[in-house]
Design a protein around this motif. Structure first.
Motif, PDB file in Angstrom:
ATOM      1  N   PRO A  40       0.829  -1.215   0.000  1.00 55.14           N
ATOM      2  CA  PRO A  40       0.000   0.000   0.000  1.00 55.14           C
ATOM      3  C   PRO A  40       0.860   1.261   0.000  1.00 55.14           C
ATOM      4  N   SER A  41       0.411   2.253  -0.741  1.00 50.65           N
ATOM      5  CA  SER A  41       1.123   3.524  -0.828  1.00 50.65           C
ATOM      6  C   SER A  41       0.126   4.583  -1.256  1.00 50.65           C
ATOM      7  N   ALA A  42       0.186   5.767  -0.647  1.00 48.86           N
ATOM      8  CA  ALA A  42      -0.748   6.819  -1.079  1.00 48.86           C
ATOM      9  C   ALA A  42      -0.011   8.010  -1.661  1.00 48.86           C
ATOM     10  N   CYS A  43       1.362   7.947  -1.680  1.00 45.78           N
ATOM     11  CA  CYS A  43       2.090   9.129  -2.151  1.00 45.78           C
ATOM     12  C   CYS A  43       3.032   8.795  -3.304  1.00 45.78           C
ATOM     13  N   GLY A  44       2.874   7.586  -3.864  1.00 46.78           N
ATOM     14  CA  GLY A  44       3.695   7.222  -5.015  1.00 46.78           C
ATOM     15  C   GLY A  44       5.171   7.090  -4.683  1.00 46.78           C
ATOM     16  N   GLY A  45       5.486   6.748  -3.438  1.00 47.58           N
ATOM     17  CA  GLY A  45       6.884   6.481  -3.085  1.00 47.58           C
ATOM     18  C   GLY A  45       7.687   7.714  -2.728  1.00 47.58           C
ATOM     19  N   LYS A  46       7.019   8.816  -2.389  1.00 53.35           N
ATOM     20  CA  LYS A  46       7.732  10.065  -2.091  1.00 53.35           C
ATOM     21  C   LYS A  46       8.061  10.222  -0.600  1.00 53.35           C
ATOM     22  N   GLY A  47       7.709   9.222   0.205  1.00 54.67           N
ATOM     23  CA  GLY A  47       8.040   9.314   1.628  1.00 54.67           C
ATOM     24  C   GLY A  47       7.162  10.269   2.400  1.00 54.67           C
ATOM     25  N   THR A  48       5.934  10.523   1.910  1.00 51.69           N
ATOM     26  CA  THR A  48       5.078  11.473   2.636  1.00 51.69           C
ATOM     27  C   THR A  48       3.795  10.852   3.167  1.00 51.69           C
ATOM     28  N   CYS A  49       3.541   9.559   2.915  1.00 55.40           N
ATOM     29  CA  CYS A  49       2.273   9.002   3.420  1.00 55.40           C
ATOM     30  C   CYS A  49       2.484   7.985   4.541  1.00 55.40           C
ATOM     31  N   GLY A  50       3.664   7.420   4.645  1.00 57.14           N
ATOM     32  CA  GLY A  50       3.969   6.484   5.733  1.00 57.14           C
ATOM     33  C   GLY A  50       3.213   5.173   5.659  1.00 57.14           C
ATOM     34  N   LEU A  51       2.689   4.823   4.478  1.00 52.44           N
ATOM     35  CA  LEU A  51       1.857   3.613   4.394  1.00 52.44           C
ATOM     36  C   LEU A  51       2.618   2.368   3.929  1.00 52.44           C
ATOM     37  N   CYS A  52       3.808   2.551   3.352  1.00 56.14           N
ATOM     38  CA  CYS A  52       4.437   1.450   2.621  1.00 56.14           C
ATOM     39  C   CYS A  52       5.343   0.593   3.532  1.00 56.14           C
ATOM     40  N   LYS A  53       4.854   0.312   4.755  1.00 54.32           N
ATOM     41  CA  LYS A  53       5.701  -0.383   5.725  1.00 54.32           C
ATOM     42  C   LYS A  53       5.853  -1.870   5.415  1.00 54.32           C
ATOM     43  N   SER A  62       9.205   0.955   2.714  1.00 50.46           N
ATOM     44  CA  SER A  62       9.803   0.288   1.552  1.00 50.46           C
ATOM     45  C   SER A  62      10.159   1.275   0.436  1.00 50.46           C
ATOM     46  N   CYS A  63       9.550   2.458   0.430  1.00 51.41           N
ATOM     47  CA  CYS A  63       9.893   3.401  -0.649  1.00 51.41           C
ATOM     48  C   CYS A  63      11.221   4.106  -0.372  1.00 51.41           C
ATOM     49  N   GLN A  64      11.680   4.062   0.878  1.00 53.24           N
ATOM     50  CA  GLN A  64      12.914   4.769   1.231  1.00 53.24           C
ATOM     51  C   GLN A  64      14.153   3.861   1.203  1.00 53.24           C
TER      52      GLN A  64
HETATM   53  S1  FES Z   1       4.904   5.203  -0.340  1.00 56.05           S
HETATM   54 FE1  FES Z   1       4.287   6.914   0.844  1.00 56.05          FE
HETATM   55  S2  FES Z   1       5.798   6.896   2.402  1.00 56.05           S
HETATM   56 FE2  FES Z   1       6.406   5.252   1.199  1.00 56.05          FE
END
Ligand code: FES
Ligand SMILES: Cc1cc2nc3c(=O)[nH]c(=O)nc-3n(C[C@H](O)[C@H](O)[C@H](O)COP(=O)(O)OP(=O)(O)OC[C@H]3O[C@@H](n4cnc5c(N)ncnc54)[C@H](O)[C@@H]3O)c2cc1C
Lengths: 366, 150
Positions: free
Chosen positions: A67-80, A110-112
Motif C-alpha cells: 500500500p502507498s498513497a504518495c507514489g513512493g515520495k516518503g510522505t504518506c507512511g503507508l508502505c511499511k 519500503s519506498c525509502q
Molecule cells: S509510499 Fe508513501 S511513504 Fe512510502
C-alpha cells in the motif's frame, strides 16, 4: 579576523557540499549493485531484481503491491514492511513514520530503502493477491452536481476478479501544484461479472487532491491505473434478512452487490435505505427501482433530511437511524451493511445494535 | 534561520500538492516556526492557550459527530455541522499520525460569528500551536475562533 574565519567556514562548507553532491552523482551513475534476491515471508515468494531501485518499486516490478498513497515520495507512511534481516540504519526520512515497536521490530518504509543487497521481508499474505491494473477512462457520468461515475476499461490485465463490495486504490497523475502520484480507496460499483471494466462512484471533496483530479482533470480516453481488489465488505453467505444503509458515494458497493444478487436470483429479504439531503443529491433511483422489479424481495427507500419546502417529494423525510426500527422484522435474523460517511455509519451502527442486530458490516477507514 | 533536516522536510510538506492540495501556508512566506510563534504570542495576549482552544473545538467536533453529518445545536447557542469524510490524512509534521478527513462549521448564535476547521486543524493546533499560514484555505484565525467558541 572574524571575516577570515567566516570565509574559511564558507569555503569548507562549499567543499563539503560539493563532495556530497559528487557522491550522490557517482552513486547514481556508477554504483552497480548487481542482482539482488528478495525473499518474502520466509521463502513464500522469492525473486531476483537488479539492485539500485527502491524496495517498493522493485516489489511492484515483480507484481507485489505494498500500500502507498504518495507514489513512493516518503510522505504518506503507508508502505511499511518488516525486515527479517537488518540492512543498515533507519533513514531520517523513515524515522518520523515509525513508532518505538516498529523500530524495534525492523519495520521500514519500503519506498525509502534502496535494494543494494539480498533482502528478507515479511508482509501480510493478503497482499499477494493484489494486482496492478492499467486501463482507459471509457466514460464519465455526472450523477449529481458533486458525484461522478467513472468507467475504466481494462487494458492490462484485461480482466479483474473481485467480490461485489470490494474496493481499489486509484492512482492519480501529477497535475497543477501536485507534483506526485497519490492513491485513494474507491469501492467498485460495477458487478464482478463485468470482468473487463470497473465503475467507480466518486464524490468531490472540497480541497481533496484525488477528487479534484478526477472531477477536473480526468477525461474520457485518459490512461489510468489502480491496484486491488481490497476489503472485507461483501455479503455474508446466509439466509438472513439484510438492511443496507448508505449515503452519497456510499451507493457504490450496493450497486455492485445488487446486480450480483440479481444475477444469482437471490431470494433474501433486502431493504435499502439511502440518505440524502435534497432531491438534487439522489441518483441511480431508476436502477434501484429496476432491482425492485427483478429481485424477489427488495425495497429501496430514499430518505431526505432537508427536502425543499416547495418540492413535491412524497417519500420519507428525516434521518435514517430513527426509522430503522420500521424495517427490522427479526433482529436475530438480520444483517446490517453500511457504507457512507463515518458520521452516518457510527450513528446507524449504534442504532442497529440497540435494535438487537448483532452482525453489522462496513469498511473501516483506517 | 538554521533548520534541522526534519524541519526542512516539514516545511516542504506544508507546501501545496504534497500532503494537501493547497498546502498549509497560503501566501505566507515565513517559516512555520515564525507563524506558530506569532500566533502563540497573540493567544497569550488574549489569555488563552492553544491547548484550551484544541480542547474546545475537539469537544464541539465530538458533539457534532453524533448528528450524522447534519446540523445541530450544542449547548443552546452553537449551531454546528460536521461533514465527515471517509479516509484519513497524514499529518505534515512527520509524526506518524493519521487524522480523519472532513470539515466542521460552527456558528455562535449569540454573536453571529462563524468559523470552520478540519480534524487536521484540531491536531495541528493541539500538538504544535499551528493555525496555518496567512491566506491558507484552512487557516483558523485565533481571534475569530476565540470569539466564536468561548
Ligand atoms: S509510499 Fe508513501 S511513504 Fe512510502
Ligand atoms: C475503504 C474506503 C472506500 C472508499 N470508497 C469511496 C467511494 O467509493 N467513493 C468516494 O467518493 N470516496 C470513497 N472513499 C474516500 C476516498 O478514499 C478519499 O478519502 C476521498 O475521495 C477524499 O480524497 P481526496 O484525495 O480528494 O482528499 P484529501 O486531499 O486526501 O483530503 C481532503 C481533506 O483534507 C483536509 N484538508 C485539506 N486541506 C487542509 C488544510 N490546509 N488544513 C487542514 N485540513 C485540510 C480536509 O479535512 C479535507 O476533508 C473511500 C475510502 C475508504 C477508506
Amino acid at each position: 579576523m572574524i571575516i577570515l574565519i567566516i570565509n574559511n567556514v564558507v569555503i569548507l562548507a562549499g567543499i563539503g557540499g560539493f563532495l556530497a553532491m559528487l557522491l550522490v552523482i557517482a552513486d547514481y551513475f556508477l554504483a552497480n549493485y548487481g542482482d539482488c534476491n528478495i525473499d518474502i515471508n520466509q521463502g513464500k515468494k522469492k525473486f531476483t531484481v537488479k539492485g539500485g531501485s527502491s524496495l517498493l518499486s522493485s516489489l511492484a516490478e515483480k507484481m507485489v503491491f505494498i500500500p502507498s498513497a504518495c507514489g513512493g515520495k516518503g510522505t504518506c507512511g503507508l508502505c511499511k514492511v518488516k525486515l527479517l534481516k537488518e540492512i543498515g540504519p533507519v533513514l531520517p526520512t523513515e524515522k518520523p513514520y515509525l513508532d518505538k515497536d516498529e523500530l524495534k521490530n525492523g519495520v521500514r518504509l519500503s519506498c525509502q530503502i534502496k535494494v543494494k543487497q539480498d533482502i528478507f521481508i515479511h508482509i501480510p499474505e493478503a497482499l499477494f493477491s493484489i494486482k496492478k491494473f492499467r486501463g482507459k477512462v471509457e466514460r464519465i457520468i455526472d450523477y449529481t452536481y458533486d458525484i461522478k461515475g467513472v468507467y475504466i476499461k481494462l487494458d492490462e490485465p484485461k480482466n479483474i476478479e473481485f467480490k461485489a463490495g470490494q474496493y481499489v486504490q486509484l492512482e492519480s497523475k501529477k497535475y497543477g501544484k501536485v507534483k506526485q502520484v497519490v492513491s485513494r480507496a474507491y469501492s467498485m460499483s460495477s458487478p464482478p461479472f463485468e470482468e473487463d471494466k470497473i465503475e467507480l462512484i466518486i464524490r468531490l471533496v472540497p480541497d481533496g487532491i484525488m477528487t479534484n483530479y478526477v472531477h477536473k482533470q480526468l477525461h474520457q480516453g485518459d490512461d489510468i491505473s489502480f491496484t486491488g481488489p481490497y476489503g472485507e465488505f461483501f455479503i455474508r453467505d446466509s439466509k438472513a434478512d439484510m438492511i443496507f444503509v448508505a449515503g452519497g458515494s456510499g451507493m457504490a458497493p450496493f450497486k455492485s452487490i445488487l446486480a450480483d444478487l440479481e444475477k444469482q436470483q437471490s431470494k433474501r429479504r433486502i431493504v435499502y435505505l439511502f440518505g440524502a439531503r435534497t432531491e438534487k443529491d439522489l441518483f441511480l433511483v431508476d436502477e434501484m427501482r429496476h432491482f425492485e422489479d427483478t429481485l424477489a424481495d427488495f425495497t429501496f427507500i430514499p430518505v431526505l433530511s432537508q427536502a425543499d419546502e416547495d418540492s413535491d417529494w412524497k417519500g420519507k423525510k428525516g434521518y435514517i437511524p430513527p426509522i430503522l426500527k420500521d424495517y427490522v422484522k427479526d433482529p436475530d435474523n438480520t444483517e446490517g451493511y453500511l457504507c457512507g460517511s463515518p458520521g452516518l455509519l457510527a450513528v446507524t451502527e449504534k442504532e442497529m445494535h440497540k435494535l438487537g442486530i448483532k452482525n453489522v458490516y462496513y469498511d473501516s477507514f483506517g | 534561520m538554521k533548520q534541522t533536516p526534519k524541519e526542512e522536510m516539514i516545511q516542504e510538506r506544508l507546501k501545496p500538492g504534497v500532503v494537501t492540495l493547497e498546502g498549509f501556508l497560503g501566501q505566507d512566506k515565513r517559516h512555520y516556526h515564525e507563524i506558530i510563534s506569532e500566533d502563540l504570542d497573540r493567544l497569550k495576549s488574549l489569555g488563552k492557550s492553544h491547548g484550551d482552544i484544541a480542547e474546545r473545538i475537539q469537544y464541539f467536533t465530538d458533539q457534532a459527530f453524533e448528528f450524522a453529518d447534519e446540523a445541530g445545536i450544542v449547548d443552546d447557542h452553537y449551531e454546528i455541522q460536521y461533514q465527515t469524510e471517509r479516509g484519513k490524512l497524514i499529518s505534515p509534521f512527520m509524526d506518524n499520525v493519521f487524522v480523519p478527513k472532513g470539515f466542521v462549521r460552527l456558528t455562535n448564535l449569540k454573536n453571529g460569528v462563524t468559523v470552520e476547521w478540519t480534524p487536521l486543524n484540531i491536531y495541528m493546533i493541539k500538538q504544535y500551536g499551528f493555525f496555518e499560514g496567512k491566506g491558507s484555505t484552512h487557516r483558523v484565525e485565533p481571534d475569530k475562533l476565540i470569539k466564536a467558541i468561548f
